[in-house]
Design a protein around this motif. Sequence first.
Motif, PDB file in Angstrom:
ATOM      1  N   MET A   1      -3.078  24.527  -1.084  1.00  0.00           N
ATOM      2  CA  MET A   1      -2.649  25.678  -2.369  1.00  0.00           C
ATOM      3  C   MET A   1      -2.381  24.522  -4.429  1.00  0.00           C
ATOM      4  N   ALA A   2      -3.068  25.522  -4.739  1.00  0.00           N
ATOM      5  CA  ALA A   2      -2.816  24.413  -5.552  1.00  0.00           C
ATOM      6  C   ALA A   2      -1.660  24.363  -6.373  1.00  0.00           C
ATOM      7  N   VAL A   3      -1.884  23.312  -7.091  1.00  0.00           N
ATOM      8  CA  VAL A   3      -0.285  22.218  -7.637  1.00  0.00           C
ATOM      9  C   VAL A   3      -0.372  22.934  -9.119  1.00  0.00           C
ATOM     10  N   ARG A   4       1.177  23.245  -9.083  1.00  0.00           N
ATOM     11  CA  ARG A   4       1.130  23.921 -10.580  1.00  0.00           C
ATOM     12  C   ARG A   4       1.943  23.079 -12.109  1.00  0.00           C
ATOM     13  N   ASN A   5       1.261  22.630 -12.906  1.00  0.00           N
ATOM     14  CA  ASN A   5       2.028  21.254 -14.007  1.00  0.00           C
ATOM     15  C   ASN A   5       2.567  21.649 -14.291  1.00  0.00           C
ATOM     16  N   ASN A   6       3.161  23.444 -15.125  1.00  0.00           N
ATOM     17  CA  ASN A   6       4.789  23.321 -15.626  1.00  0.00           C
ATOM     18  C   ASN A   6       5.211  24.544 -14.617  1.00  0.00           C
ATOM     19  N   PRO A   7       6.140  24.166 -13.415  1.00  0.00           N
ATOM     20  CA  PRO A   7       7.048  25.065 -12.851  1.00  0.00           C
ATOM     21  C   PRO A   7       7.540  26.055 -13.993  1.00  0.00           C
ATOM     22  N   THR A   8       8.047  26.983 -13.680  1.00  0.00           N
ATOM     23  CA  THR A   8       9.286  27.656 -14.397  1.00  0.00           C
ATOM     24  C   THR A   8      11.012  27.103 -14.189  1.00  0.00           C
ATOM     25  N   GLY A   9      11.492  27.758 -14.877  1.00  0.00           N
ATOM     26  CA  GLY A   9      12.715  27.429 -14.133  1.00  0.00           C
ATOM     27  C   GLY A   9      13.615  28.087 -13.266  1.00  0.00           C
ATOM     28  N   ARG A  10      13.006  28.820 -13.142  1.00  0.00           N
ATOM     29  CA  ARG A  10      12.647  29.710 -11.496  1.00  0.00           C
ATOM     30  C   ARG A  10      12.099  28.793 -10.306  1.00  0.00           C
ATOM     31  N   GLN A  11      11.152  28.431 -10.356  1.00  0.00           N
ATOM     32  CA  GLN A  11      10.606  27.526  -9.689  1.00  0.00           C
ATOM     33  C   GLN A  11      10.894  26.126  -9.370  1.00  0.00           C
ATOM     34  N   LEU A  12      11.323  26.012  -9.684  1.00  0.00           N
ATOM     35  CA  LEU A  12      12.590  24.391 -10.213  1.00  0.00           C
ATOM     36  C   LEU A  12      13.523  24.401  -9.321  1.00  0.00           C
ATOM     37  N   ARG A  13      13.980  25.568  -9.856  1.00  0.00           N
ATOM     38  CA  ARG A  13      15.833  25.486  -8.705  1.00  0.00           C
ATOM     39  C   ARG A  13      15.220  26.402  -7.127  1.00  0.00           C
ATOM     40  N   LEU A  14      14.502  26.700  -7.563  1.00  0.00           N
ATOM     41  CA  LEU A  14      13.838  26.672  -5.897  1.00  0.00           C
ATOM     42  C   LEU A  14      13.438  25.391  -5.113  1.00  0.00           C
ATOM     43  N   GLY A  15      13.171  24.800  -5.722  1.00  0.00           N
ATOM     44  CA  GLY A  15      12.258  23.679  -4.791  1.00  0.00           C
ATOM     45  C   GLY A  15      13.731  22.556  -5.017  1.00  0.00           C
ATOM     46  N   ALA A  16      14.888  22.859  -5.963  1.00  0.00           N
ATOM     47  CA  ALA A  16      15.711  22.451  -5.882  1.00  0.00           C
ATOM     48  C   ALA A  16      16.946  22.312  -4.360  1.00  0.00           C
ATOM     49  N   GLU A  17      16.950  24.147  -4.701  1.00  0.00           N
ATOM     50  CA  GLU A  17      17.853  24.481  -3.557  1.00  0.00           C
ATOM     51  C   GLU A  17      17.170  24.248  -2.087  1.00  0.00           C
ATOM     52  N   LEU A  18      15.586  24.729  -2.074  1.00  0.00           N
ATOM     53  CA  LEU A  18      15.502  23.249  -0.651  1.00  0.00           C
ATOM     54  C   LEU A  18      16.195  21.943  -0.657  1.00  0.00           C
ATOM     55  N   ARG A  19      15.925  21.059  -1.777  1.00  0.00           N
ATOM     56  CA  ARG A  19      15.920  19.653  -1.219  1.00  0.00           C
ATOM     57  C   ARG A  19      17.527  19.268  -1.319  1.00  0.00           C
ATOM     58  N   LYS A  20      18.512  20.655  -1.198  1.00  0.00           N
ATOM     59  CA  LYS A  20      20.109  20.480  -1.303  1.00  0.00           C
ATOM     60  C   LYS A  20      20.312  20.625   0.535  1.00  0.00           C
ATOM     61  N   LEU A  21      19.514  21.949   0.801  1.00  0.00           N
ATOM     62  CA  LEU A  21      19.118  22.476   2.280  1.00  0.00           C
ATOM     63  C   LEU A  21      19.351  20.834   3.133  1.00  0.00           C
ATOM     64  N   ARG A  22      17.701  20.070   2.568  1.00  0.00           N
ATOM     65  CA  ARG A  22      17.479  19.054   3.425  1.00  0.00           C
ATOM     66  C   ARG A  22      18.196  17.728   3.576  1.00  0.00           C
ATOM     67  N   GLU A  23      18.902  17.951   2.719  1.00  0.00           N
ATOM     68  CA  GLU A  23      20.024  16.759   1.740  1.00  0.00           C
ATOM     69  C   GLU A  23      21.286  16.637   2.817  1.00  0.00           C
ATOM     70  N   ARG A  24      21.586  18.255   2.967  1.00  0.00           N
ATOM     71  CA  ARG A  24      23.104  18.764   3.950  1.00  0.00           C
ATOM     72  C   ARG A  24      22.473  18.197   5.278  1.00  0.00           C
ATOM     73  N   ALA A  25      21.191  18.626   5.752  1.00  0.00           N
ATOM     74  CA  ALA A  25      20.656  17.933   7.000  1.00  0.00           C
ATOM     75  C   ALA A  25      20.865  16.695   7.627  1.00  0.00           C
TER      76      ALA A  25
END
Length: 283
Positions: A1-25
């Motif tokens: 899958m192609a890597v984005r150079n400039n993710p939008t704010g919503r894409q950044l937030r989605l990634g941040a929420e996935l990170r929070k789930l991982r860290e809580r685990a």
Amino acid sequence: MAVRNNPTGRQLRLGAELRKLRERAGLTSTAAAQLMGMRQAQVSNMETGRVGVSAERVRTLACHYQCSDKALIEAIADMTGERKRGWWEEYREILPAGLLNLAEVEHHATRLRTAITVHIPGLLQTADHARELIRQVVPEFPPPDVEHRVSFRLKRQAVLYGDSPTPYLALIHEAALRMQFGGPDVTKGQLRHLLDMSERDHITLRVLPFAAGSFPGSGQSLFYSSGPVPQLDTVHLDQSHGPAFLDAEAQLEMYRVLLDRVEALTLAPAKSRDLISNLTHDL
């Protein structure tokens, strides 16, 4: 899958929420990658918004991270479904990314709240009022840039119109109502617009009078966008260089309490309209 150079704010937030789930685990990105049969770089790219994530992948990650909050999982999964470009993308080469992210957050919000001291909230500004404010920025913008920003601000207001407008609570200090940006005629037009908008069922406008005295958050303009679940709420603070976004759970809770306390000091909607109406007649 192609890597984005400039993710939008919503894409950044989605990634941040996935990170929070991982860290809580209690998992490192390396451990999560091994658990999923992926490379660590793939996990990192997902959590920084640089690659897309499917709704099914979100549910699988949540399962491996032992998250049992179904409402949160589905809300995060829904964030993966936006495929079409938002109207704000036409401004991507013209305006700062922070402003585009603000429009995107507002577009997806389930409820909007704001507390503001000196200015009228952007979602309730007239074109003339907005233009005068933008002209005062230092260093000043060239005339074409001013008009781009005015048109962008007016297009953001679409969330308050249409068949399913977003519920909106505006807590405005009396000082903002008395500031005559652009002179008496522009101010009178702005106040009349506030009165008109306050009559809409989904908009609640409450004035914080001078008589209320001190209040929390008096030195900042605060905007609060509610997500489909409280964990996906967003605070945006209006600063001279653009909006700053906050989404840590402790910060969200603090600003919820702050807004509740400010709202408790304001006049009721009917008395707020009376105050605005009296100010309009005095001009």
